[in-house]
Structures are given as structure tokens and as C-alpha cells.
Design a protein around this motif. Structure first.
Motif, PDB file in Angstrom:
ATOM      1  N   GLU A 153      33.120  21.817  -8.379  1.00  0.00           N
ATOM      2  CA  GLU A 153      34.641  21.974  -7.744  1.00  0.00           C
ATOM      3  C   GLU A 153      35.448  23.094  -7.509  1.00  0.00           C
ATOM      4  O   GLU A 153      36.106  22.972  -6.106  1.00  0.00           O
ATOM      5  CB  GLU A 153      34.846  20.556  -8.769  1.00  0.00           C
ATOM      6  CG  GLU A 153      35.686  19.852  -8.242  1.00  0.00           C
ATOM      7  CD  GLU A 153      36.324  18.450  -9.612  1.00  0.00           C
ATOM      8  OE1 GLU A 153      36.792  18.362  -9.782  1.00  0.00           O
ATOM      9  OE2 GLU A 153      34.619  18.434 -10.278  1.00  0.00           O
ATOM     10  N   GLY A 154      35.155  24.185  -8.109  1.00  0.00           N
ATOM     11  CA  GLY A 154      35.935  25.303  -8.440  1.00  0.00           C
ATOM     12  C   GLY A 154      35.566  25.889  -6.855  1.00  0.00           C
ATOM     13  O   GLY A 154      36.297  26.389  -6.655  1.00  0.00           O
ATOM     14  N   LEU A 155      34.036  25.953  -6.853  1.00  0.00           N
ATOM     15  CA  LEU A 155      34.229  26.639  -5.871  1.00  0.00           C
ATOM     16  C   LEU A 155      34.698  26.183  -4.151  1.00  0.00           C
ATOM     17  O   LEU A 155      34.979  26.614  -3.559  1.00  0.00           O
ATOM     18  CB  LEU A 155      32.629  26.735  -5.733  1.00  0.00           C
ATOM     19  CG  LEU A 155      31.722  27.653  -4.344  1.00  0.00           C
ATOM     20  CD1 LEU A 155      32.224  28.753  -4.243  1.00  0.00           C
ATOM     21  CD2 LEU A 155      30.341  27.439  -4.758  1.00  0.00           C
ATOM     22  N   GLN A 156      34.002  24.747  -4.254  1.00  0.00           N
ATOM     23  CA  GLN A 156      35.760  24.058  -3.107  1.00  0.00           C
ATOM     24  C   GLN A 156      36.361  24.345  -3.071  1.00  0.00           C
ATOM     25  O   GLN A 156      36.563  24.279  -1.990  1.00  0.00           O
ATOM     26  CB  GLN A 156      34.606  21.972  -2.990  1.00  0.00           C
ATOM     27  CG  GLN A 156      34.945  21.741  -2.034  1.00  0.00           C
ATOM     28  CD  GLN A 156      33.454  22.790  -0.356  1.00  0.00           C
ATOM     29  OE1 GLN A 156      32.446  22.662  -0.798  1.00  0.00           O
ATOM     30  NE2 GLN A 156      34.391  22.957   0.263  1.00  0.00           N
ATOM     31  N   ARG A 157      37.677  24.080  -3.937  1.00  0.00           N
ATOM     32  CA  ARG A 157      38.600  24.423  -3.907  1.00  0.00           C
ATOM     33  C   ARG A 157      39.251  25.524  -3.403  1.00  0.00           C
ATOM     34  O   ARG A 157      39.500  25.832  -2.413  1.00  0.00           O
ATOM     35  CB  ARG A 157      39.769  23.840  -5.859  1.00  0.00           C
ATOM     36  CG  ARG A 157      39.746  22.645  -5.669  1.00  0.00           C
ATOM     37  CD  ARG A 157      40.612  22.733  -7.329  1.00  0.00           C
ATOM     38  NE  ARG A 157      40.113  23.504  -8.712  1.00  0.00           N
ATOM     39  CZ  ARG A 157      39.445  23.461  -9.416  1.00  0.00           C
ATOM     40  NH1 ARG A 157      38.736  21.818  -8.986  1.00  0.00           N
ATOM     41  NH2 ARG A 157      38.578  24.273 -10.396  1.00  0.00           N
ATOM     42  N   LEU A 158      37.827  26.973  -3.649  1.00  0.00           N
ATOM     43  CA  LEU A 158      38.290  28.231  -3.437  1.00  0.00           C
ATOM     44  C   LEU A 158      38.653  27.877  -1.941  1.00  0.00           C
ATOM     45  O   LEU A 158      38.886  28.537  -0.842  1.00  0.00           O
ATOM     46  CB  LEU A 158      37.447  29.219  -4.105  1.00  0.00           C
ATOM     47  CG  LEU A 158      38.091  29.146  -5.570  1.00  0.00           C
ATOM     48  CD1 LEU A 158      37.240  30.173  -5.831  1.00  0.00           C
ATOM     49  CD2 LEU A 158      39.467  30.199  -5.381  1.00  0.00           C
ATOM     50  N   VAL A 159      36.849  26.903  -1.193  1.00  0.00           N
ATOM     51  CA  VAL A 159      36.605  27.159  -0.643  1.00  0.00           C
ATOM     52  C   VAL A 159      37.683  26.452   0.900  1.00  0.00           C
ATOM     53  O   VAL A 159      38.122  26.930   2.223  1.00  0.00           O
ATOM     54  CB  VAL A 159      35.284  26.620   0.558  1.00  0.00           C
ATOM     55  CG1 VAL A 159      34.734  26.503   1.522  1.00  0.00           C
ATOM     56  CG2 VAL A 159      34.321  27.657  -0.478  1.00  0.00           C
ATOM     57  N   ASP A 160      37.830  25.387   0.360  1.00  0.00           N
ATOM     58  CA  ASP A 160      38.794  24.642   0.677  1.00  0.00           C
ATOM     59  C   ASP A 160      40.601  25.326   0.878  1.00  0.00           C
ATOM     60  O   ASP A 160      41.246  24.818   2.345  1.00  0.00           O
ATOM     61  CB  ASP A 160      39.306  22.944   0.033  1.00  0.00           C
ATOM     62  CG  ASP A 160      38.000  22.893   0.330  1.00  0.00           C
ATOM     63  OD1 ASP A 160      37.412  23.026   1.361  1.00  0.00           O
ATOM     64  OD2 ASP A 160      37.577  21.601  -0.555  1.00  0.00           O
ATOM     65  N   GLY A 161      40.750  25.464  -0.299  1.00  0.00           N
ATOM     66  CA  GLY A 161      42.395  26.534  -0.149  1.00  0.00           C
ATOM     67  C   GLY A 161      41.968  27.618   1.359  1.00  0.00           C
ATOM     68  O   GLY A 161      42.994  27.380   2.087  1.00  0.00           O
ATOM     69  N   ILE A 162      40.916  28.722   0.759  1.00  0.00           N
ATOM     70  CA  ILE A 162      40.688  29.487   2.426  1.00  0.00           C
ATOM     71  C   ILE A 162      41.045  29.106   3.727  1.00  0.00           C
ATOM     72  O   ILE A 162      41.823  29.037   4.809  1.00  0.00           O
ATOM     73  CB  ILE A 162      39.488  29.850   2.478  1.00  0.00           C
ATOM     74  CG1 ILE A 162      39.806  30.787   0.822  1.00  0.00           C
ATOM     75  CG2 ILE A 162      39.152  30.793   3.556  1.00  0.00           C
ATOM     76  CD1 ILE A 162      38.274  31.824   0.795  1.00  0.00           C
ATOM     77  N   VAL A 163      40.233  27.012   3.741  1.00  0.00           N
ATOM     78  CA  VAL A 163      40.427  27.169   5.147  1.00  0.00           C
ATOM     79  C   VAL A 163      41.377  26.529   5.454  1.00  0.00           C
ATOM     80  O   VAL A 163      41.798  26.435   6.786  1.00  0.00           O
ATOM     81  CB  VAL A 163      39.034  25.454   5.081  1.00  0.00           C
ATOM     82  CG1 VAL A 163      39.384  25.209   6.454  1.00  0.00           C
ATOM     83  CG2 VAL A 163      37.836  26.759   5.162  1.00  0.00           C
ATOM     84  N   ALA A 164      41.858  25.420   5.099  1.00  0.00           N
ATOM     85  CA  ALA A 164      43.792  25.372   4.388  1.00  0.00           C
ATOM     86  C   ALA A 164      44.211  26.450   5.498  1.00  0.00           C
ATOM     87  O   ALA A 164      45.265  25.785   6.017  1.00  0.00           O
ATOM     88  CB  ALA A 164      43.730  24.632   3.307  1.00  0.00           C
ATOM     89  N   ASP A 165      44.287  27.137   4.469  1.00  0.00           N
ATOM     90  CA  ASP A 165      45.076  28.778   5.122  1.00  0.00           C
ATOM     91  C   ASP A 165      44.517  28.866   6.754  1.00  0.00           C
ATOM     92  O   ASP A 165      45.038  30.099   7.452  1.00  0.00           O
ATOM     93  CB  ASP A 165      45.287  29.258   4.372  1.00  0.00           C
ATOM     94  CG  ASP A 165      45.585  29.136   3.251  1.00  0.00           C
ATOM     95  OD1 ASP A 165      46.599  28.494   3.188  1.00  0.00           O
ATOM     96  OD2 ASP A 165      45.953  30.492   2.460  1.00  0.00           O
ATOM     97  N   GLY A 166      43.738  28.766   7.472  1.00  0.00           N
ATOM     98  CA  GLY A 166      43.533  28.421   8.082  1.00  0.00           C
ATOM     99  C   GLY A 166      42.020  29.595   8.663  1.00  0.00           C
ATOM    100  O   GLY A 166      42.011  30.830  10.004  1.00  0.00           O
ATOM    101  N   GLY A 167      41.392  30.363   7.661  1.00  0.00           N
ATOM    102  CA  GLY A 167      40.300  31.036   7.969  1.00  0.00           C
ATOM    103  C   GLY A 167      38.865  30.751   7.310  1.00  0.00           C
ATOM    104  O   GLY A 167      39.258  28.857   7.580  1.00  0.00           O
ATOM    105  N   SER A 168      38.032  31.146   7.685  1.00  0.00           N
ATOM    106  CA  SER A 168      37.137  30.390   7.830  1.00  0.00           C
ATOM    107  C   SER A 168      36.131  30.642   6.431  1.00  0.00           C
ATOM    108  O   SER A 168      36.313  32.259   6.253  1.00  0.00           O
ATOM    109  CB  SER A 168      35.818  31.494   8.522  1.00  0.00           C
ATOM    110  OG  SER A 168      34.469  31.074   8.848  1.00  0.00           O
ATOM    111  N   ALA A 169      35.067  29.377   6.068  1.00  0.00           N
ATOM    112  CA  ALA A 169      34.874  29.788   4.773  1.00  0.00           C
ATOM    113  C   ALA A 169      34.056  29.390   3.972  1.00  0.00           C
ATOM    114  O   ALA A 169      33.541  27.870   4.407  1.00  0.00           O
ATOM    115  CB  ALA A 169      35.724  30.074   3.011  1.00  0.00           C
ATOM    116  N   SER A 170      32.732  30.059   3.529  1.00  0.00           N
ATOM    117  CA  SER A 170      31.883  28.607   2.830  1.00  0.00           C
ATOM    118  C   SER A 170      31.426  29.372   1.554  1.00  0.00           C
ATOM    119  O   SER A 170      31.403  29.921   0.745  1.00  0.00           O
ATOM    120  CB  SER A 170      30.495  28.508   3.889  1.00  0.00           C
ATOM    121  OG  SER A 170      29.969  29.569   3.741  1.00  0.00           O
TER     122      SER A 170
END
Lengths: 261, 261, 261, 261
Positions: C39-56
Motif C-alpha cells: 500500500e505504501g509503495l503504491q502511494r509513492l507510485v501514485d504520487g509520482i504519477v499524479a505529478d506527471g511522472g512515470s513510475a511503477s
């Protein structure tokens, strides 16, 4: 007839005096050089002679031109080849903020702690190299490997000394001259150097450090003797020395250690 | 009656065997432990006994569980307290590109060079601390202070060893146990370790290094003896050793030195 | 189409997560790998994506065989070439006396802090070398350069890591791969690593360190970005980082500094 | 109105000039100080101004009394507070045997490489401390961390410089002043320093080092900019820099690496 000489520059009642005594006991003529206190110097010489050793004293100011160079000339001509030498002058002036560390202090620190051993090396090492043998020991301090607050002068001078010694080793070891930089990483039980520096607090400080809590200069002299006589197939360039209870320079105070990585 | 014991793990014909001989000459019962070659081990023991010393041999594989721990138990019960110990196993596998350094090799290097001295320390140092005395010597190598190309396994293992020793020193020195990390910064004149490793090139290599150009393990043993017997007011934690003609690890090859800063 | 990948192993809310965010902002696809807390990992990924970045994100246990190797295979096949990687796992277990440091702990420390980066390097650096470019960053700690009391496991593991990195640099830098060992010489403002470790004392500790008294992981990420993008004519292998108020590892506590040499 | 100033002492066509240009591009007024070649200095200043930057030049001999101190006084009064400074003078005199290293050379080396940065620090750091901010960058060299044969003067001077910087950091970092010691561990592509020193061999040397084989001073300037602007929660004190193909100072020549431990 020529005797083999052990020369110590900075021969007080601490490491320098004890090294002179140890090398004299081992068959060298010890030449003890220091800047002042002719009477104290004579007492050291007399003590060695009383124990059956051979020794003499010289007063020189290592910060003045030609003093070290003339000493080497004179000793080698009058007594014999300097087969082992110890540079044992420090330049500790206690902790001072940079603003209170004047250019004059900073320069004097360098003149005594970096320039003087360079001058001794330049006067002596080519002679040793020509003979294909010799030991050049340098007493050094924690400040040679890390600079603390308030130590701008001392650390700059000792850091220069260590790199000087590495350069000397690189040039002269292959010619048969053993250069050794010994890092005394603790307070020495030497009333007339550290004792004078911290003054009234000396007794309390000794008490706080406990039994064997200060470096015994006689024990250091024994290690100097060992290093100076290692066969050339197994030379030590650098060794550190501290009492068992003391904290090495690289260790944290136990109290703050937990939170650091 | 209990004898004071000097234990060496990694007792071949090089530093380990010479140290055993030196400590036996100084009155210790030497226990020589190694992994294989029972016959060679017996020769070392017999040689010490023939010279009037006291010694015995043990075959152990330091990479296996409990071997070191059982050895300490057994020696202390059957012979006497281990007053001085030398960990003398290396993990040099020659230079290998990372791709050719398999996980198995990397793990074995760690198991012998880092984990084994940790296990020896854990079995022995609390006993020494309880007695309030003891010396724990560790033979180390250049790879403990710098990693070269092809040395991923060896350097990682030896770098771990050095930091382990610093940690042991910080914990046990104040309890009276002398930990020393001795950095052999050169090739040792040891036909059955380095000799085996470089094989056919050994004689040519010795010729190229010249007289006294390889570290004499007997001279190293003498320095180990000295360090192990320094009074606790003046202990050395780290000393380097190399032959006079060799280049310290920090020095450039003279040929390339000019252009660097 | 293939994206250039920044991979971080050890992607929590501290340095790892901030580095992922920084490299994603700079145009990389960030792959965040960690052992647990999906869950914490997904939050980090989502945060990056929300800022326009690409992450998994990937959950892997770096202490198990093949996990790291499979991750590299998979990422390079499915996403793109790993152009920059950060190994960001530590192995701090707090201070423990040697007797309380079990063989299992000691081995796990090595497995995470020394063996895992070797495995990552072995899976990744030959690929980078073949491409003639790449950056391999390793977060490191004070324990990589000095062992404190209670740090036998941590210091052995980190000391091994540093020497490993030097070996990797020596082999791969000439092939165009930038290896950097960054020494975080202080406590990081990372509630889910240091915070968890010191528990209840976290708030008091932060208060005591004062404003900007803990390392800001976002600032570290900025320095990682800088180092990873230095042109190959001017690469940094090692840099230390600490807050302005903290004492570097080599400095004495001011209180005890006076009496040492 | 007062501008924020970046001051560089030792502003030639290499690192010093490039740093001035970089900080000017970032909004500082760059003050370029050097000993000679007024014309070359003016060219550097004009170049910066032509690119829209703000800059001025000063000729000073840093080996003479009061020159550095007066410069600081004057710049802070006439232009603005020195918010960042770079000490960029070296003291490389090429390799010389000890016998050919005269006391005059040795003293000059110290005067330029150790005493001058102390003087700059003493004139400037208390001002920065009063303002609670500032960056003090020092270009350093391999000789600061190891002494080679023929480098007695240079290594002693640079080793002193490094310990000086550590002392300055310990005193001033807690007051908000960022001290950084950057170790340029390779030859710099600077025709008017290294180029002059090795003379005719310069072109052949550049060829031998290959593309990106010398340190690009513009890249170094970028790293200086980064370090000078790290937030105070994550300061770097020391970083090394070398080209990808060069061998770090701690590594062996690959050819000799096999036989060493």
C-alpha cells in the motif's frame, strides 16, 4: 671512534627522553636536542649515562635557519653516523577559534611541525640513503588525520607532516631508509608538555583517565625501538598508539553513537 | 596444569606458522589450526616441539558452523586460556571480472574472511573480557582499505573485516582486550599460499622482487609478538607492513606520477 | 516504446522514494522496489504519477536468491534499459554488544548490505558496460568508514559495501559506467526507517537536532541527480552528506576535544 | 546596490575561470583574482560580461601579507557580501627529489597552498558566520590524501590544506557556513597550468588520455555550483572528481594488481 647515533629532536621528559634512554640502552649514542631548559636536558643525559649509556645534549631552536642542518653536520662529524632519528616536536597550542589563531601562530605551527621535519629529512635522509640504511621516526598526532574545531593551526601543520612523511617514504624507502609516522592518538603522560598546557587541570585530568589511561612514554619508546629495527623485508610506515580505555579518533562518543548511521 | 595458549587460525608455512613458532618460543602453548594437510600441520608442530616449544595442531574448516566455537571450548578446557589469538585466513582468489565472480565465490569469501573472524571474536572475546586481558590479532590485506578491479569478492570481504575489527576494538579495548588489525600491504614470501596462487610464475616473481623484496613471515611474527605484548597504556590498533622496495598502496607507480595532481 | 529506467532498491518514504520522484521528474520511468507494504509503495507510485511522472512498483525480498536478477531481466524487457540505479537498502539493527549479535543477524546484515548490491551490480553493470553508459549509485553510511562499539554487524556489512563499490568502479568506470558511493554521515529525516528504529524517542530526537538538523531526503535526491548526470570527464565516486549542525564522523565531541592531541 | 559576490582566488582559464562564469550565470557578481596576466584576466571578465553576467578582475599576489585580507575588505565594501568563495590556487611544482626541493620552494608551496587559504578563511568566514550563511569551496588535489615520491613540498602543503578545511568545517558549519574540500584526482584540461607545467608533452599527453580523458573544468564548475547550493540539511564536505578512464589514487596500476594482496 665513531659511534652509531640516535638523534632525537624534541627531547623532553616525555616520548623524546624515553626514546633516547631506550636507544642508548640498545647501544646507540643518544643525542638529545631541545630548545630550552639546559638543566633539564643535562638531567636526562646524566640519567642515561648513570645507567651505563652514552648520551649528549644540544640546545637548538628548530624554528631558526640552519640550526637543524648544522646539528646534523656537527653530530656526524664529531660523534658518528646518525643511524636512527626521531622528530618529536609538536605544535599543539590548545583549541583556539580561527579568529584567535593569528598568522604568526599559524606560521610558527607550520615552522615547527612541518618545516622542521622537512629540514631534518633534507639534512639527514640523503646521508642515510648513501649508507643504504637508517631509520627516520616521526611522532605524530591525531590532528594529522582529522581537523577539529579550534585546531586550524595544529591540524594544518600535522596534516602537512603526514603527507611529507609519505613523500619521504616513497622516495627513500627503496634506498633502504625506513620512514615511520607514528600516530599518538591520545594524551601522553608527559607533565612538561601536556601537563604545562592544561596546567591546573592536570591532576584532575589524570585522575579522570584512570590507571593506564594516559599513554606511557616508556611504552611508546619500546614500540619506536621495535619499528626502527624491523628488518627491511617487513617495515611499518604507520602505526597508531592509544591507551586501552581511550576512544580512537574515528569512534563516536558512546552516548551519541546510537542515532548516527 | 593450564598453559597460556596462543591460537592461530590459518596456520600454514607463512605468517601463521611463523607466529606460532614465535609465541611458542615466548612461552605460550601454540595451537595451530588449519583446514587441510594434516602432514604439513604435524611438521609445523614437530618443528616447534623440537625447538623446545609446546604446540599442537587441529584440522578445522572455518567455513562450517560450530567449528571455531567448538575449537575455543575445547582448547580452553583441555589446554588453557587463549591469551592471544591470531586470525590469519585470507580469501584471495586472484583477480576476476565481476561476471566471473559467482555468488558462491562471493559468499565463500565473506564466510572465510569476515564471518569466520566474527565467529572467533564472538567465541573468544567475551572470555578475554571476563579475564580482563587478551590479544586478538588479525592479519589483513591491502584489499581492506581499497578495492581494485577484479577484487569485488576479496575487497568486500576484507573491508568488512577491517570495520569488524574497529567495532570489536571499540567494544573490547576498554575491557582490557587488545584488538589489532595488521595490514600486510605486499606479497608474502609464502610458497604455499601466494606461491600456489601464482603457480609457475612464482620463481620469476621472486627474482623480480629481489632480495628482501617479499615480506618475510618471520619478521611479521616478530611484530605480532611486539604488538601483542604492548602494555595497555600504549596499544596499537593498526599497523601496515611492506618490504622496503615495495610501493605502498596509496602511491602511484612512479612512471605515471608526474601527470597526476 | 522503451523508456529509460531509474531503478531504486529500497524505496521507502526516505531517500529511496525521494530519489525516485526526482528522477521521474527528470524524465525517467522510476521503478520502486521494496520488500513490503504494498500500500505504501503504491502511494509513492501514485504520487509520482499524479505529478506527471512515470513510475511503477515491485515488491521483492532482496535477501532471497534470484529476486534482484529477475527484477533486472524483467524491467529491462518490459520497460526499458536501466540507465540509472540506486541501491538504497541499509542493514542498521541498532547498537548491540557482540554477544547479542547472533550469527543469523550478522549473516542477514551481510546478505542485505553487501551481497545484495553485489548481486545488483552483477546483474546490471555488464549490461550498462555493453551500452557504454549508466549510473550506479549506492547509499552508504558512516559505518562504511569506521566501526563503533555495538556495530559489528552493520559496520562489517557497510565496510564490505564500500570496498565492493571501489572494486566495481575500478572495473566499470573505464567502460563508461559511473559508480558512486554516497556516505550519509548523519540521521535522515525518514520516519519509516530511523523513526521506526528509535521509536518513541523520534520526536524528542528531532527536537533535539533542531531545524534542518536531520538530513532532508529530498535534498539528497537532488545531489544523487547531480552526480548521476555529471559528464564522464568529471565523475564523483564518493561524497559525504550531513546537516550543517552535525558533527562529521571524524570529529570529536567538542567537549572532549581539548585533551586529545 | 550591493550584489551578492562569488570570489575566486586563482582565476585562470581552468577551474577558476569556469567557476566564475558559472556563478555569474547564476546571478552572482564574480570577482576573479589572480597574480598576473592582466590581459588574460580581462578577457575572462569580458567574456562573462558579454554573456550577460556581472564580473570584475583583481590582480593580487596571495603570497604577500595583507593582499587577501584587503581584497575581502574592499570587495565587501565596494561590491557586496561574498556569499560564495573558491580558493583555487595550487602549488604543484612537478616532481623533485628532496635534495632538489629547497627550503625556499617548500616555504612558498606552503605559503600559497596552506597559508593563503587560512588567510582567506580568517578574513571571510567570520563575516559569513555573522550572516549565518555562505559557501567556502576549496579545490584540492590527490596530494592532499597521499604523498608520492618527489612531492614533499606539494603533498605537505595540500595535506595541510585538507586538515585546515576539516578544522574550518568543524568550527563554521554549525554557524551556517558550508566548507567543501573538493579533491580533483586527475589532470585538468587547463592549458595554462598543467599545460605550462608539462610543456611540449601537452599534446601527446592529451592524445594519450583520449576523449574525455582529462577533467573538463566546466563540468567541475557545475559540481561546485551544486555543492555551494545544497540546502544546509544536506551538505557535502568532501567529493572527489576524475574522468571515467582515469585510475583513482587508491587503485593499483592494473598490471601490478595481481601480485598484491
Amino acid at each position: 671512534m665513531a659511534e652509531k647515533v640516535f638523534l632525537v629532536i624534541g627531547a623532553g621528559a616525555g616520548i623524546g627522553g624515553h626514546a633516547a634512554r631506550r636507544f642508548a640502552a640498545g647501544g646507540y649514542h643518544a643525542v638529545l636536542a631541545r630548545r630550552s631548559d639546559e638543566e633539564g636536558l643535562q638531567r636526562l643525559v646524566d640519567g642515561i649515562v648513570a645507567d651505563g649509556g652514552s648520551a649528549s645534549g644540544r640546545l637548538i631552536d628548530a624554528s631558526l635557519p640552519d640550526t637543524i642542518e648544522d646539528l646534523i653536520d656537527d653530530v656526524e662529524r664529531a660523534i658518528g653516523p646518525v643511524e636512527a632519528a626521531l622528530f618529536n616536536l609538536g605544535a599543539q597550542i590548545g583549541n583556539r577559534p580561527l579568529a584567535a589563531t593569528t598568522p604568526r601562530m599559524f606560521e610558527l605551527g607550520w615552522r615547527l611541525a612541518t618545516f622542521a621535519p622537512y629540514r631534518l629529512a633534507r639534512a639527514l635522509l640523503p646521508r642515510m640513503a648513501e649508507r643504504g640504511r637508517g631509520a627516520f621516526l616521526v611522532t605524530s598526532a591525531t590532528a594529522a588525520v582529522r581537523g577539529n574545531s579550534g585546531q586550524a593551526s595544529h591540524a594544518a601543520a600535522m596534516g602537512g607532516r603526514r603527507m611529507l612523511c609519505q613523500s619521504l617514504n616513497a622516495e627513500f624507502a627503496p634506498q633502504g631508509v625506513h620512514v615511520a609516522h607514528i600516530l599518538i592518538d591520545a594524551a601522553v603522560d608527559a607533565p612538561d608538555t601536556l601537563g604545562k598546557m592544561i596546567g591546573d587541570r592536570w591532576d584532575a585530568f589524570k585522575d579522570r583517565m584512570g590507571e593506564d589511561g594516559l599513554v606511557d612514554p616508556g611504552a611508546v619508546a619500546e614500540t619506536y625501538w621495535h619499528i626502527a629495527h624491523q628488518p627491511r623485508s617487513a617495515w611499518t610506515f604507520e602505526a597508531d598508539i592509544r591507551p586501552y580505555r581511550d576512544v580512537p579518533w574515528w569512534n563516536d562518543n558512546p552516548i551519541t553513537a546510537i542515532e548516527r548511521n
